[in-house]
Design a protein around this motif. Sequence first.
Motif, mmCIF file in Angstrom:
data_model
loop_
_atom_site.group_PDB
_atom_site.id
_atom_site.type_symbol
_atom_site.label_atom_id
_atom_site.label_comp_id
_atom_site.label_asym_id
_atom_site.label_seq_id
_atom_site.Cartn_x
_atom_site.Cartn_y
_atom_site.Cartn_z
ATOM 1 N N ASP A 115 0.809 -1.223 0.000
ATOM 2 C CA ASP A 115 0.000 0.000 0.000
ATOM 3 C C ASP A 115 0.844 1.276 0.000
ATOM 4 O OD1 ASP A 115 -2.346 -1.427 -0.050
ATOM 5 O OD2 ASP A 115 -2.697 -1.313 2.114
ATOM 6 N N TYR A 116 2.059 1.216 0.529
ATOM 7 C CA TYR A 116 2.838 2.434 0.702
ATOM 8 C C TYR A 116 4.156 2.434 -0.071
ATOM 9 C CZ TYR A 116 -0.508 3.213 4.474
ATOM 10 O OH TYR A 116 -1.663 3.381 5.185
ATOM 11 N N PHE A 117 5.025 1.499 0.227
ATOM 12 C CA PHE A 117 6.358 1.515 -0.373
ATOM 13 C C PHE A 117 6.332 1.225 -1.873
ATOM 14 C CE2 PHE A 117 6.948 0.207 4.098
ATOM 15 C CZ PHE A 117 7.668 1.309 4.531
ATOM 16 N N LEU A 118 5.604 0.192 -2.262
ATOM 17 C CA LEU A 118 5.602 -0.228 -3.660
ATOM 18 C C LEU A 118 5.003 0.833 -4.592
ATOM 19 C CD1 LEU A 118 6.517 -2.531 -5.418
ATOM 20 C CD2 LEU A 118 4.337 -3.687 -5.009
ATOM 21 N N PRO A 119 3.855 1.434 -4.273
ATOM 22 C CA PRO A 119 3.309 2.464 -5.172
ATOM 23 C C PRO A 119 4.246 3.661 -5.351
ATOM 24 C CG PRO A 119 1.634 1.719 -3.637
ATOM 25 C CD PRO A 119 2.926 1.145 -3.164
ATOM 26 N N THR A 120 4.921 4.057 -4.273
ATOM 27 C CA THR A 120 5.843 5.196 -4.376
ATOM 28 C C THR A 120 7.022 4.852 -5.273
ATOM 29 O OG1 THR A 120 5.224 5.888 -2.136
ATOM 30 C CG2 THR A 120 7.246 6.817 -3.060
ATOM 31 N N THR A 121 7.526 3.632 -5.135
ATOM 32 C CA THR A 121 8.626 3.195 -5.994
ATOM 33 C C THR A 121 8.209 3.208 -7.455
ATOM 34 O OG1 THR A 121 9.443 1.761 -4.217
ATOM 35 C CG2 THR A 121 10.250 1.325 -6.438
ATOM 36 N N LEU A 122 7.029 2.669 -7.738
ATOM 37 C CA LEU A 122 6.537 2.654 -9.111
ATOM 38 C C LEU A 122 6.352 4.064 -9.661
ATOM 39 C CD1 LEU A 122 3.952 -0.269 -8.905
ATOM 40 C CD2 LEU A 122 5.909 -0.144 -10.464
ATOM 41 N N LYS A 123 5.841 4.965 -8.831
ATOM 42 C CA LYS A 123 5.627 6.340 -9.274
ATOM 43 C C LYS A 123 6.953 6.998 -9.660
ATOM 44 C CE LYS A 123 3.763 10.807 -7.842
ATOM 45 N NZ LYS A 123 3.126 11.589 -6.745
#
Length: 222
Positions: free
Chosen positions: A142-150
Motif C-alpha cells: 500500500d505504501y512503499f511499492l506504489p511510491t517506488t513505481l511512481k
Amino acid sequence: MGEKKKQRKSVIPIYGIGVFWTLYGLLMPMYRPWHVALLAALTVPVYLLLSKLFNRALPVAVPGPAEEEAPAEPVSETGIPEHDALLQEGRTAVKELTRLQKRMTNPEIRAKVGRIVELTEQIFKDLKEDPEDYKMIRRFSDYFLPTTLKLLHEYDRMSDIRVPGMNVSSTKQRIEDILDTTILAYEKQLDALFANQALDIETDITVLESLLKQEGLASSDF
C-alpha cells in the motif's frame, strides 16, 4: 437450454407397404387387371393397420440453444480471498517493474531496478509460505511499492526528453540516488518477514539441544 424432444412418425408403415407389394407380386399374377385392382384396394387397409401398430410418435432429440457454461472459478492459491487478491497485486506490480526495467538504458540503473524486482517477488512469495505476514506485506504493497513505481514512471518519462533541462537532470539524479536506499529498505522488509520463522527455528534448536543433553548426546559429553 438443452436438447428438445420433437415427435416424429415411424417409417415402418411405408416400408411395410413396399414389402406387401413385393410379396403380392410374387404370389399373384399381376398381368390380370382385377389382381391390380385388388392390390390397390388392399393397400389402404394394410397401410392403416401398419400405421396403427407401428406409427406411434417417436421422440427425436432436436439440438436446442447451447447452454452457457458457467465460468470456472479461479483456483485459490492460499484459500483466503484477501491473500489471493494481495498476491495478484504483487504480480501486477512485478510485471510493471519488469517493463520499466527493460526500458532503462543505463546499465547500472537497470541492474538496480532488477534487484528491486527480485526483492518484490520474494516478499510476495513469502505470503504463500507464511500467511501471518499478511499485514506487513499489505502495508508494503500500500505504501512503499506504489511510491517506488511512481518514481520509476517519472524517471522513465523524463528519460524520453531529448534535451533535458536542469530540473529534469537533477530530478533524475535524485531518483537514481534513492534507488540504493530503496533496495536497502526492501532487503530489510524481506528480512523482517522471516523474524517469526527465525524465532521458531531458534526455539526448535533450543529444544533439540536440551534433548541431546538429557540423553547424554551433546557435543560436550562425547
